[in-house]
Motif scaffolding. Structure first.
Motif, short mmCIF file in Angstrom:
data_model
loop_
_atom_site.label_atom_id
_atom_site.label_comp_id
_atom_site.label_asym_id
_atom_site.label_seq_id
_atom_site.Cartn_x
_atom_site.Cartn_y
_atom_site.Cartn_z
N SER A 10 0.94 -1.37 0.00
CA SER A 10 0.12 0.09 0.01
C SER A 10 0.91 1.14 -0.06
CB SER A 10 -0.95 0.07 1.20
OG SER A 10 -1.66 1.17 1.28
N ARG A 12 -0.37 3.97 0.81
CA ARG A 12 -0.80 4.79 1.91
C ARG A 12 -0.53 4.21 3.27
NH1 ARG A 12 -6.92 6.44 0.06
NH2 ARG A 12 -7.47 4.44 0.83
N GLY A 15 -3.02 3.92 5.74
CA GLY A 15 -4.45 3.33 5.04
C GLY A 15 -5.10 2.09 5.64
N ASN A 16 -5.78 1.55 4.80
CA ASN A 16 -6.62 0.36 5.45
C ASN A 16 -5.74 -0.97 5.45
OD1 ASN A 16 -9.05 1.98 5.54
ND2 ASN A 16 -9.06 1.91 3.14
N THR A 17 -4.97 -1.03 4.52
CA THR A 17 -4.16 -2.20 4.32
C THR A 17 -3.18 -2.27 5.63
OG1 THR A 17 -4.05 -2.18 2.10
CG2 THR A 17 -2.47 -3.50 2.94
N PRO A 86 -3.70 -3.17 -1.17
CA PRO A 86 -5.06 -2.84 -1.43
C PRO A 86 -5.15 -3.38 -2.77
CG PRO A 86 -3.40 -0.83 -1.73
CD PRO A 86 -2.73 -2.04 -1.28
N TYR A 88 -5.88 -2.92 -6.54
CA TYR A 88 -5.85 -1.89 -7.50
C TYR A 88 -6.26 -2.65 -8.84
CZ TYR A 88 -3.53 1.89 -5.22
OH TYR A 88 -3.33 2.87 -4.36
N TYR A 89 -7.17 -2.21 -9.34
CA TYR A 89 -7.83 -3.12 -10.74
C TYR A 89 -7.67 -4.47 -10.75
CZ TYR A 89 -7.85 2.00 -12.32
OH TYR A 89 -8.16 3.00 -12.39
N TRP A 90 -8.41 -5.09 -9.56
CA TRP A 90 -8.25 -6.67 -9.57
C TRP A 90 -7.06 -7.30 -9.44
CZ3 TRP A 90 -11.76 -3.57 -12.22
CH2 TRP A 90 -12.91 -3.49 -11.57
N ALA A 125 -7.14 -4.97 1.08
CA ALA A 125 -8.20 -4.15 1.45
C ALA A 125 -8.98 -3.66 -0.02
CB ALA A 125 -7.87 -2.80 2.07
N SER A 126 -10.13 -3.46 -0.03
CA SER A 126 -10.83 -2.98 -1.31
C SER A 126 -12.06 -2.28 -1.12
CB SER A 126 -10.95 -4.21 -2.25
OG SER A 126 -12.20 -5.06 -1.56
N GLU A 127 -12.44 -1.64 -2.14
CA GLU A 127 -13.62 -0.79 -2.25
C GLU A 127 -14.83 -1.76 -2.46
OE1 GLU A 127 -14.33 1.99 -5.39
OE2 GLU A 127 -15.97 2.85 -4.22
N GLY A 128 -14.83 -2.69 -3.37
CA GLY A 128 -15.74 -3.56 -3.46
C GLY A 128 -15.78 -4.67 -2.41
N ASN A 133 -15.80 -9.71 -6.46
CA ASN A 133 -15.03 -8.72 -6.76
C ASN A 133 -13.60 -9.05 -6.34
OD1 ASN A 133 -14.48 -5.72 -7.22
ND2 ASN A 133 -13.80 -5.93 -5.00
N VAL A 161 -13.98 -0.78 1.90
CA VAL A 161 -13.36 0.20 2.62
C VAL A 161 -12.58 1.07 1.32
CG1 VAL A 161 -12.96 -0.73 4.65
CG2 VAL A 161 -11.39 -1.39 3.01
N MET A 162 -12.96 2.46 1.31
CA MET A 162 -12.24 3.20 0.30
C MET A 162 -11.15 4.08 0.88
SD MET A 162 -12.02 3.68 -2.88
CE MET A 162 -11.29 4.95 -3.87
C1 LIG Z 1 -5.76 2.83 -8.57
C2 LIG Z 1 -6.80 2.24 -7.72
C3 LIG Z 1 -7.26 1.14 -8.30
C4 LIG Z 1 -8.23 0.57 -7.41
N1 LIG Z 1 -8.82 -0.68 -8.11
C5 LIG Z 1 -9.88 -1.21 -7.04
C6 LIG Z 1 -10.70 -2.53 -7.63
O1 LIG Z 1 -10.38 -2.96 -8.77
N2 LIG Z 1 -11.60 -2.95 -7.07
C7 LIG Z 1 -11.72 -2.71 -5.86
O2 LIG Z 1 -12.70 -3.12 -5.08
N3 LIG Z 1 -11.25 -1.47 -5.29
C8 LIG Z 1 -10.47 -0.62 -5.93
N4 LIG Z 1 -9.60 0.41 -5.38
C9 LIG Z 1 -9.92 0.95 -4.19
C10 LIG Z 1 -9.00 0.34 -3.01
O3 LIG Z 1 -8.78 -1.06 -3.02
C11 LIG Z 1 -9.31 0.87 -1.59
O4 LIG Z 1 -9.39 2.17 -1.44
C12 LIG Z 1 -8.55 0.39 -0.72
O5 LIG Z 1 -9.14 0.55 0.72
C13 LIG Z 1 -7.36 1.20 -0.63
O6 LIG Z 1 -6.39 0.57 0.58
P1 LIG Z 1 -5.14 1.37 1.27
O7 LIG Z 1 -6.00 2.50 2.18
O8 LIG Z 1 -4.32 0.42 2.05
O9 LIG Z 1 -4.35 2.20 0.26
C14 LIG Z 1 -8.64 1.09 -6.31
C15 LIG Z 1 -8.07 2.38 -5.81
C16 LIG Z 1 -7.28 2.92 -6.60
C17 LIG Z 1 -6.45 4.10 -6.08
#
Ligand SMILES: Cc1cc2nc3c(=O)[nH]c(=O)nc-3n(C[C@H](O)[C@H](O)[C@H](O)COP(=O)(O)O)c2cc1C
Length: 186
Positions: A10, A12, A15-17, A86, A88-90, A125-128, A133, A161-162
């Motif tokens: 990560s 960040r 961040g979440n990770t 985190p 990033y694009y699967w 960690a992921s948004e989805g 996902n 988590v975003m």
């Molecule tokens: C460039 C980029 C690509 C991402 N791609 C995905 C994705 O494919 N699927 C998803 O669920 N979240 C995606 N996310 C959201 C991150 O996984 C999410 O914000 C995560 O909590 C970030 O972890 P961090 O706080 O450790 O950086 C993406 C975020 C960024 C910045």
């Protein structure tokens, strides 16, 4: 004592990770393990050249000289490698993929290009927040482990988590702690 190396992909650092890593680490250390975390974002890690000329110097197996030199000895001694990223694009982040590709230089020390045997963990960690996902990354992780002949000790995907801080108080942090406890035991 179990030796655990965590590659934090990560960018960040609050961040979440990182919160997932902290909880996993807390559990693993409570169980008596020695844990080393590499924050890849702080490090100079070049992408693999694909030159296939590594492995000649056992103490510095890659032809490129950068901060992978700190990771190689820890990796070689580790019982468990934790991929923490985190989504990033699967997939995992580019910096984690870069570091992982460069571990190939260690396999190149072996004439049969055999990788050292490790146990592995995936923290993500992921948004989805659906199984669908997480599936592409989980499939990738299992394909990787099958190729390396490594053993999976667990995967935690904290979805939904975003933003930084979104993960605070999330029940998946307790899963990370419990996984750390079980992985950290001798
Ligand atoms: C460039 C980029 C690509 C991402 N791609 C995905 C994705 O494919 N699927 C998803 O669920 N979240 C995606 N996310 C959201 C991150 O996984 C999410 O914000 C995560 O909590 C970030 O972890 P961090 O706080 O450790 O950086 C993406 C975020 C960024 C910045």
């Amino acid at each position: 004592m179990k030796k655990i190396v965590i590659l934090n992909g990560s960018p960040r650092l609050e961040g979440n990770t990182v919160q997932m890593i902290r909880e996993f680490r807390r559990g693993a250390e409570e169980a008596g393990a020695e844990v080393t975390v590499f924050d890849l974002k702080r490090m100079d890690i070049k992408t693999c050249l694909g030159c296939c000329r590594g492995g000649k110097n056992p103490d510095s197996p890659c032809v490129q000289k950068d901060d992978m030199e700190r990771i190689y000895p820890a990796y070689e001694q580790a019982d468990v490698l934790v991929l923490a990223s985190p989504m990033y694009y699967w997939s995992v982040t580019a910096i984690l993929k870069a570091a992982f590709d460069r571990l190939f230089a260690v396999a190149e020390k072996d004439p049969g290009l055999r990788n050292p045997r490790k146990d592995a963990v995936l923290l993500m960690a992921s948004e989805g927040d659906t199984e669908a996902n997480f599936k592409p990354v989980s499939d990738y992780y299992h394909a990787l482990l099958s190729h390396l002949r490594w053993n999976n000790l667990g995967e935690v995907n904290c979805g939904g988590v975003m933003n930084v801080g979104d993960i605070s108080g999330h029940p998946k942090l307790a899963d990370c702690y419990r996984l750390g406890l079980s992985v950290g035991k001798d």
